[in-house]
Write a protein that holds these residues in place. Structure first.
Motif, PDB file in Angstrom:
ATOM      1  N   GLY A 274       0.814  -1.210   0.000  1.00  0.00           N
ATOM      2  CA  GLY A 274       0.000   0.000   0.000  1.00  0.00           C
ATOM      3  C   GLY A 274       0.844   1.254   0.000  1.00  0.00           C
ATOM      4  O   GLY A 274       1.706   1.444  -0.873  1.00  0.00           O
TER       5      GLY A 274
ATOM      6  N   PHE B 216      -1.218  -4.426  -2.846  1.00  0.00           N
ATOM      7  CA  PHE B 216      -2.206  -3.428  -2.445  1.00  0.00           C
ATOM      8  C   PHE B 216      -3.476  -4.189  -2.060  1.00  0.00           C
ATOM      9  O   PHE B 216      -4.211  -4.638  -2.934  1.00  0.00           O
ATOM     10  CB  PHE B 216      -2.471  -2.452  -3.588  1.00  0.00           C
ATOM     11  CG  PHE B 216      -1.198  -1.915  -4.197  1.00  0.00           C
ATOM     12  CD1 PHE B 216      -0.562  -0.811  -3.645  1.00  0.00           C
ATOM     13  CD2 PHE B 216      -0.617  -2.542  -5.291  1.00  0.00           C
ATOM     14  CE1 PHE B 216       0.620  -0.340  -4.168  1.00  0.00           C
ATOM     15  CE2 PHE B 216       0.568  -2.071  -5.834  1.00  0.00           C
ATOM     16  CZ  PHE B 216       1.195  -0.960  -5.273  1.00  0.00           C
TER      17      PHE B 216
ATOM     18  N   GLU C 294      -6.155  -3.152  -0.267  1.00  0.00           N
ATOM     19  CA  GLU C 294      -7.267  -2.319   0.184  1.00  0.00           C
ATOM     20  C   GLU C 294      -8.636  -2.848  -0.222  1.00  0.00           C
ATOM     21  O   GLU C 294      -9.604  -2.750   0.545  1.00  0.00           O
ATOM     22  CB  GLU C 294      -7.088  -0.880  -0.328  1.00  0.00           C
ATOM     23  CG  GLU C 294      -6.067  -0.060   0.439  1.00  0.00           C
ATOM     24  CD  GLU C 294      -4.633  -0.306  -0.010  1.00  0.00           C
ATOM     25  OE1 GLU C 294      -3.746   0.417   0.462  1.00  0.00           O
ATOM     26  OE2 GLU C 294      -4.396  -1.236  -0.826  1.00  0.00           O
TER      27      GLU C 294
ATOM     28  N   VAL D 280     -10.284   1.540  -1.437  1.00  0.00           N
ATOM     29  CA  VAL D 280      -9.429   1.633  -2.626  1.00  0.00           C
ATOM     30  C   VAL D 280      -8.191   2.460  -2.275  1.00  0.00           C
ATOM     31  O   VAL D 280      -8.302   3.446  -1.543  1.00  0.00           O
ATOM     32  CB  VAL D 280     -10.203   2.312  -3.790  1.00  0.00           C
ATOM     33  CG1 VAL D 280      -9.332   2.438  -5.024  1.00  0.00           C
ATOM     34  CG2 VAL D 280     -11.466   1.534  -4.103  1.00  0.00           C
ATOM     35  N   PRO D 281      -7.005   2.097  -2.796  1.00  0.00           N
ATOM     36  CA  PRO D 281      -5.796   2.890  -2.539  1.00  0.00           C
ATOM     37  C   PRO D 281      -5.765   4.159  -3.379  1.00  0.00           C
ATOM     38  O   PRO D 281      -4.823   4.418  -4.144  1.00  0.00           O
ATOM     39  CB  PRO D 281      -4.659   1.922  -2.899  1.00  0.00           C
ATOM     40  CG  PRO D 281      -5.252   1.023  -3.918  1.00  0.00           C
ATOM     41  CD  PRO D 281      -6.703   0.856  -3.540  1.00  0.00           C
ATOM     42  N   SER D 282      -6.777   4.972  -3.230  1.00  0.00           N
ATOM     43  CA  SER D 282      -6.987   6.129  -4.101  1.00  0.00           C
ATOM     44  C   SER D 282      -5.873   7.163  -3.986  1.00  0.00           C
ATOM     45  O   SER D 282      -5.391   7.695  -4.996  1.00  0.00           O
ATOM     46  CB  SER D 282      -8.323   6.800  -3.764  1.00  0.00           C
ATOM     47  OG  SER D 282      -9.363   5.865  -3.705  1.00  0.00           O
TER      48      SER D 282
ATOM     49  N   ALA E 209      -2.639   6.355  -5.813  1.00  0.00           N
ATOM     50  CA  ALA E 209      -2.773   5.921  -7.200  1.00  0.00           C
ATOM     51  C   ALA E 209      -1.891   6.687  -8.194  1.00  0.00           C
ATOM     52  O   ALA E 209      -1.268   6.067  -9.065  1.00  0.00           O
ATOM     53  CB  ALA E 209      -4.236   5.989  -7.631  1.00  0.00           C
TER      54      ALA E 209
ATOM     55  N   THR F  66      -1.328  -1.447 -12.660  1.00  0.00           N
ATOM     56  CA  THR F  66      -1.987  -0.912 -11.478  1.00  0.00           C
ATOM     57  C   THR F  66      -3.419  -1.429 -11.383  1.00  0.00           C
ATOM     58  O   THR F  66      -3.888  -1.806 -10.291  1.00  0.00           O
ATOM     59  CB  THR F  66      -1.988   0.623 -11.506  1.00  0.00           C
ATOM     60  OG1 THR F  66      -0.646   1.097 -11.558  1.00  0.00           O
ATOM     61  CG2 THR F  66      -2.652   1.188 -10.259  1.00  0.00           C
ATOM     62  N   ARG F  67      -4.123  -1.454 -12.506  1.00  0.00           N
ATOM     63  CA  ARG F  67      -5.483  -1.994 -12.493  1.00  0.00           C
ATOM     64  C   ARG F  67      -5.486  -3.428 -11.980  1.00  0.00           C
ATOM     65  O   ARG F  67      -6.316  -3.802 -11.136  1.00  0.00           O
ATOM     66  CB  ARG F  67      -6.094  -1.939 -13.891  1.00  0.00           C
ATOM     67  CG  ARG F  67      -6.586  -0.566 -14.289  1.00  0.00           C
ATOM     68  CD  ARG F  67      -6.997  -0.485 -15.734  1.00  0.00           C
ATOM     69  NE  ARG F  67      -8.046  -1.428 -16.082  1.00  0.00           N
ATOM     70  CZ  ARG F  67      -8.635  -1.464 -17.271  1.00  0.00           C
ATOM     71  NH1 ARG F  67      -8.283  -0.608 -18.214  1.00  0.00           N
ATOM     72  NH2 ARG F  67      -9.576  -2.346 -17.525  1.00  0.00           N
TER      73      ARG F  67
ATOM     74  N   TYR G 273      -3.254  -5.094 -10.027  1.00  0.00           N
ATOM     75  CA  TYR G 273      -2.871  -5.304  -8.625  1.00  0.00           C
ATOM     76  C   TYR G 273      -3.770  -4.549  -7.643  1.00  0.00           C
ATOM     77  O   TYR G 273      -3.926  -4.993  -6.502  1.00  0.00           O
ATOM     78  CB  TYR G 273      -1.396  -4.959  -8.435  1.00  0.00           C
ATOM     79  CG  TYR G 273      -0.514  -5.967  -9.128  1.00  0.00           C
ATOM     80  CD1 TYR G 273      -0.416  -7.265  -8.645  1.00  0.00           C
ATOM     81  CD2 TYR G 273       0.179  -5.642 -10.294  1.00  0.00           C
ATOM     82  CE1 TYR G 273       0.362  -8.212  -9.300  1.00  0.00           C
ATOM     83  CE2 TYR G 273       0.963  -6.581 -10.947  1.00  0.00           C
ATOM     84  CZ  TYR G 273       1.044  -7.869 -10.447  1.00  0.00           C
ATOM     85  OH  TYR G 273       1.801  -8.810 -11.087  1.00  0.00           O
ATOM     86  N   PHE G 274      -4.365  -3.461  -8.071  1.00  0.00           N
ATOM     87  CA  PHE G 274      -5.357  -2.793  -7.222  1.00  0.00           C
ATOM     88  C   PHE G 274      -6.620  -3.643  -7.104  1.00  0.00           C
ATOM     89  O   PHE G 274      -7.266  -3.658  -6.048  1.00  0.00           O
ATOM     90  CB  PHE G 274      -5.724  -1.419  -7.788  1.00  0.00           C
ATOM     91  CG  PHE G 274      -4.801  -0.305  -7.383  1.00  0.00           C
ATOM     92  CD1 PHE G 274      -3.522  -0.550  -6.884  1.00  0.00           C
ATOM     93  CD2 PHE G 274      -5.204   1.017  -7.505  1.00  0.00           C
ATOM     94  CE1 PHE G 274      -2.682   0.486  -6.512  1.00  0.00           C
ATOM     95  CE2 PHE G 274      -4.375   2.070  -7.131  1.00  0.00           C
ATOM     96  CZ  PHE G 274      -3.111   1.813  -6.640  1.00  0.00           C
TER      97      PHE G 274
END
Length: 261
Positions: free
Chosen positions: A112, A134, A136, A142-144, A147, A159-160, A162-163
């Motif tokens: 995170g 990540f 979250e 969400v790790p907003s 980002a 990123t998409r 793993y988020f």
């Protein structure tokens, strides 16, 4: 009470900033974020500092948000959550815009916001056993806040993934994605960091600061006319600066520039 962040500066002007909560794997809470932000802001104003190393004590770099702090925030209102999110943004922005070279010495895993700290570094060197991720979405959030820095480091597509999956990935994958620049064994870490520092200290401090500003600016613009114009203006600014003139003249004179004396 032990400070959650420690600072040591050597005779070369290299500052080592250490997350100092090994008992909770350097988890980040409001106090730690505040201490780290204040430390970075102090270093930014100190002209004697030539480079900064960011690391952690213990087996992990930073596992992300502190569990107890997160539990307290579940009872917080919107304004408190907004304030804490803003503090994290201030910290990442301060690290990202620090006008000194920033090396992340990643001695263990980072999750995170811990991974976001690494994404702000100019040079990121990590051990082979480190893990990243990540988690979250497993908690319904969400790790907003982090980002922008994660997307820049590993790309939108990764990123998409793993988020959304919250899966962990190893140091080798982190290097392939761009979060880490170098991966090695734990007993090689300090030698690699020392080598990176030695490469940075022979460079013009002003030119390195300008290089960082230039990349941050042009990276957002692509190959547009504005980006090209920014590159031209940067060239003029650096070439006509005192360090720029000194560096070129020292090269022509076959001597060390003033900043190495």
């Amino acid at each position: 009470m032990t400070d959650p962040v420690t600072l040591a500066v050597d005779l070369q002007g290299v500052a080592t900033v250490s997350l100092n909560r090994p008992e909770v794997h350097n988890a980040l809470d409001g106090d730690t974020i505040g201490f780290l932000l204040a430390t970075v802001e102090t270093l930014a104003e100190d002209d004697s500092i030539r480079a900064v190393v960011l690391t952690g004590r213990g087996i992990n770099f930073s596992i992300g948000h502190d569990i107890e702090w997160t539990r307290r925030l579940t009872q917080a209102g919107a304004e408190e959550i907004r304030y804490q999110a803003g503090q994290m943004v201030r910290l990442l922005t301060a690290l990202d815009n620090l006008d000194k070279p920033l090396i992340a010495r990643v001695q263990g895993s980072a999750f995170g916001p811990g991974a976001a700290l690494i994404a702000c570094a100019d040079v990121a060197i990590g051990v082979s056993e480190a893990l990243f991720g990540f988690s979250e979405v497993k908690l319904g959030v969400v790790p907003s806040v982090i980002a922008p820095w994660i997307i820049r480091a590993i790309g939108e597509r990764a990123t998409r993934r793993y988020f959304m999956t919250a899966e962990r990935f190893n140091a080798g994958k982190a290097k392939r994605l761009g979060l880490l620049h170098q991966v090695l064994e734990a007993d090689e870490l300090d030698t690699a960091v020392t080598h990176a520092i030695s490469q940075l200290l022979v460079n013009s401090p002003a030119a390195m600061a300008e290089a960082k500003r230039l990349v941050n600016r042009i990276g957002k613009l692509g190959a547009s006319e504005e980006a090209i114009a920014a590159g031209i203006e940067s060239t003029v600014r650096v070439r006509t600066s005192a360090e720029g003139r000194e560096g070129i003249q020292a090269f022509l004179d076959k001597r060390k520039p003033d900043w190495m004396k």
